[in-house]
Design a protein around this motif. Structure first.
Motif, mmCIF file in Angstrom:
data_model
loop_
_atom_site.group_PDB
_atom_site.id
_atom_site.type_symbol
_atom_site.label_atom_id
_atom_site.label_comp_id
_atom_site.label_asym_id
_atom_site.label_seq_id
_atom_site.Cartn_x
_atom_site.Cartn_y
_atom_site.Cartn_z
ATOM 1 N N TYR A 159 5.774 -19.295 19.339
ATOM 2 C CA TYR A 159 4.342 -19.281 19.462
ATOM 3 C C TYR A 159 3.514 -18.363 18.816
ATOM 4 O O TYR A 159 2.760 -18.041 19.669
ATOM 5 C CB TYR A 159 3.957 -19.749 20.826
ATOM 6 C CG TYR A 159 2.763 -20.536 21.014
ATOM 7 C CD1 TYR A 159 2.570 -21.877 20.524
ATOM 8 C CD2 TYR A 159 1.450 -19.860 20.932
ATOM 9 C CE1 TYR A 159 1.573 -22.712 20.471
ATOM 10 C CE2 TYR A 159 0.275 -20.703 20.941
ATOM 11 C CZ TYR A 159 0.362 -22.034 20.309
ATOM 12 O OH TYR A 159 -0.756 -22.842 20.678
ATOM 13 N N TRP A 176 -3.908 -18.430 11.621
ATOM 14 C CA TRP A 176 -5.091 -18.509 12.365
ATOM 15 C C TRP A 176 -5.521 -19.723 12.273
ATOM 16 O O TRP A 176 -6.044 -20.252 13.243
ATOM 17 C CB TRP A 176 -6.153 -17.676 11.431
ATOM 18 C CG TRP A 176 -7.385 -17.191 12.399
ATOM 19 C CD1 TRP A 176 -7.690 -17.862 13.657
ATOM 20 C CD2 TRP A 176 -8.379 -16.059 11.965
ATOM 21 N NE1 TRP A 176 -8.869 -17.073 14.064
ATOM 22 C CE2 TRP A 176 -9.122 -16.069 12.925
ATOM 23 C CE3 TRP A 176 -8.313 -15.100 11.110
ATOM 24 C CZ2 TRP A 176 -10.012 -15.122 12.911
ATOM 25 C CZ3 TRP A 176 -9.329 -14.416 10.959
ATOM 26 C CH2 TRP A 176 -10.103 -14.016 11.933
ATOM 27 N N HIS A 197 -4.121 -21.706 15.249
ATOM 28 C CA HIS A 197 -4.928 -21.630 16.597
ATOM 29 C C HIS A 197 -6.134 -22.374 16.568
ATOM 30 O O HIS A 197 -6.513 -22.603 17.623
ATOM 31 C CB HIS A 197 -4.970 -20.276 16.880
ATOM 32 C CG HIS A 197 -3.773 -19.194 16.915
ATOM 33 N ND1 HIS A 197 -2.381 -20.064 17.536
ATOM 34 C CD2 HIS A 197 -3.220 -18.130 16.710
ATOM 35 C CE1 HIS A 197 -1.524 -19.055 17.593
ATOM 36 N NE2 HIS A 197 -1.696 -17.986 17.094
ATOM 37 N N CYS A 216 -5.338 -26.096 16.935
ATOM 38 C CA CYS A 216 -4.712 -26.610 18.219
ATOM 39 C C CYS A 216 -5.495 -26.121 19.636
ATOM 40 O O CYS A 216 -5.496 -26.929 20.438
ATOM 41 C CB CYS A 216 -3.332 -25.792 18.450
ATOM 42 S SG CYS A 216 -2.202 -26.586 17.184
ATOM 43 N N TYR A 262 -13.969 -18.186 14.579
ATOM 44 C CA TYR A 262 -12.974 -17.988 13.652
ATOM 45 C C TYR A 262 -13.377 -17.610 12.392
ATOM 46 O O TYR A 262 -14.495 -17.293 12.301
ATOM 47 C CB TYR A 262 -12.053 -19.250 13.545
ATOM 48 C CG TYR A 262 -12.703 -20.578 13.225
ATOM 49 C CD1 TYR A 262 -12.922 -20.911 11.951
ATOM 50 C CD2 TYR A 262 -13.478 -21.309 14.019
ATOM 51 C CE1 TYR A 262 -13.474 -22.003 11.462
ATOM 52 C CE2 TYR A 262 -14.039 -22.407 13.819
ATOM 53 C CZ TYR A 262 -13.928 -22.776 12.495
ATOM 54 O OH TYR A 262 -14.897 -24.122 12.297
ATOM 55 N N TYR A 268 -4.910 -15.959 27.224
ATOM 56 C CA TYR A 268 -5.381 -16.031 26.023
ATOM 57 C C TYR A 268 -4.872 -15.101 24.969
ATOM 58 O O TYR A 268 -4.833 -15.469 23.649
ATOM 59 C CB TYR A 268 -6.813 -16.400 25.705
ATOM 60 C CG TYR A 268 -7.682 -14.998 25.673
ATOM 61 C CD1 TYR A 268 -7.971 -14.258 24.415
ATOM 62 C CD2 TYR A 268 -8.170 -14.401 26.977
ATOM 63 C CE1 TYR A 268 -8.622 -13.282 24.343
ATOM 64 C CE2 TYR A 268 -8.890 -13.179 26.868
ATOM 65 C CZ TYR A 268 -9.203 -12.678 25.608
ATOM 66 O OH TYR A 268 -9.840 -11.379 25.303
ATOM 67 N N LEU A 290 -1.900 -15.740 22.543
ATOM 68 C CA LEU A 290 -2.138 -16.308 21.027
ATOM 69 C C LEU A 290 -2.102 -15.415 20.080
ATOM 70 O O LEU A 290 -3.109 -14.449 19.939
ATOM 71 C CB LEU A 290 -3.568 -17.043 20.775
ATOM 72 C CG LEU A 290 -4.018 -18.206 22.005
ATOM 73 C CD1 LEU A 290 -5.276 -18.869 21.845
ATOM 74 C CD2 LEU A 290 -2.907 -19.371 22.022
#
Length: 263
Positions: free
Chosen positions: A104, A108, A111, A114, A120, A180, A183
């Motif tokens: 996982y 970028w 993420h 998903c 971003y 978080y 990630l």
């Protein structure tokens, strides 16, 4: 026997002629991560190691990693597992589908798609972890000093859930212990296709300003630069398939900073 493969039938586009397209049904092979992990264990391709697991969890607890806060499981009994997400071409016409592989980390875009991230790379505020900005002069994302202004805006997990997620929510946020900060970005996209391009570009830009490489013209200097690079690889016994350096690889326009379009 190979790993457990399932099939997912998808409508895909296929070119019939130069201009027309039609949709066809295609079976996309899929290996579910949980079944893959079980198969790898059953066939002896991977093994569990209690000492390694304990060292992994202990290290994160000692470093006060946010997602370790409040965790009370027995370290030796919990093996760390990760999933990797990236794109893959899946049609005759070279369309792409977002596919999850076996860890996982991810690029970028994975993420963003998903988790429906609201901040971003193409937004004014570019980071889901803080409020670093493209347009706010008080929080420039280009500030890499020891104490940048954006550092004071790092989000808590609660703030991330309230501010950064779009619907439908990704089911992973409901998994016990999820935070978080889990990630993460894989090194290939972050360095090889990210910061490394700009670091190399900036370095080459300065070296050419100093006429560091010998040669009567730019072409000769680029050949000398490549020869120096190959010598470095040989000295340190590094294998690399990087082709000959060319002047066009150093991109000076159309970007915030110059970058070197290499492998």
């Amino acid at each position: 026997d190979g790993p457990p493969v399932d099939k997912l039938r998808l409508p895909v586009k296929a070119r019939v002629g130069k201009t027309s397209e039609q949709k066809l049904e295609m079976d996309l092979p899929v290996v579910p991560p949980h079944l893959l992990a079980a198969w790898l264990l059953e066939t002896g391709r991977i093994s569990l190691n209690a000492d390694s697991a304990r060292r992994f969890w202990t290290q994160h607890r000692e470093r006060q990693t946010p997602w370790m806060e409040g965790q009370d499981f027995v370290f030796e009994q919990c093996q760390p597992f990760a999933i990797y997400g990236d794109e893959a071409e899946y049609t005759v016409s070279k369309e792409k589908i977002l596919v999850i592989f076996g860890r996982y980390l991810g690029d970028w875009k994975h993420h963003v798609v998903c988790f429906k991230l609201q901040s971003y790379y193409s937004c004014r505020n570019i980071c889901h972890c803080c409020k670093a900005s493209r347009v706010d002069p008080a929080l420039p994302f280009t500030d890499f000093t020891q104490n940048p202004a954006w550092k004071a805006t790092l989000r808590t997990h609660r703030q991330f859930l309230l501010e950064e997620l779009g619907e439908p929510y990704n089911g992973l946020i409901f998994v016990k212990g999820f935070h978080y900060t889990m990630l993460r970005f894989d090194s290939m996209h972050t360095i090889n296709l990210g910061t490394g391009l700009f670091a190399n570009g900036g370095a080459f830009f300065q070296l050419f300003k100093l006429n560091w490489f010998p040669g009567q013209d730019k072409a000769a200097q680029w050949r000398a630069a490549f020869a120096s690079f190959k010598k470095f690889l040989k000295t340190h016994k590094i294998r690399c398939s990087q082709p000959q350096f060319k002047a066009w690889m150093l991109v000076l326009r159309g970007e915030d900073y110059c970058y070197f379009a290499s492998k």
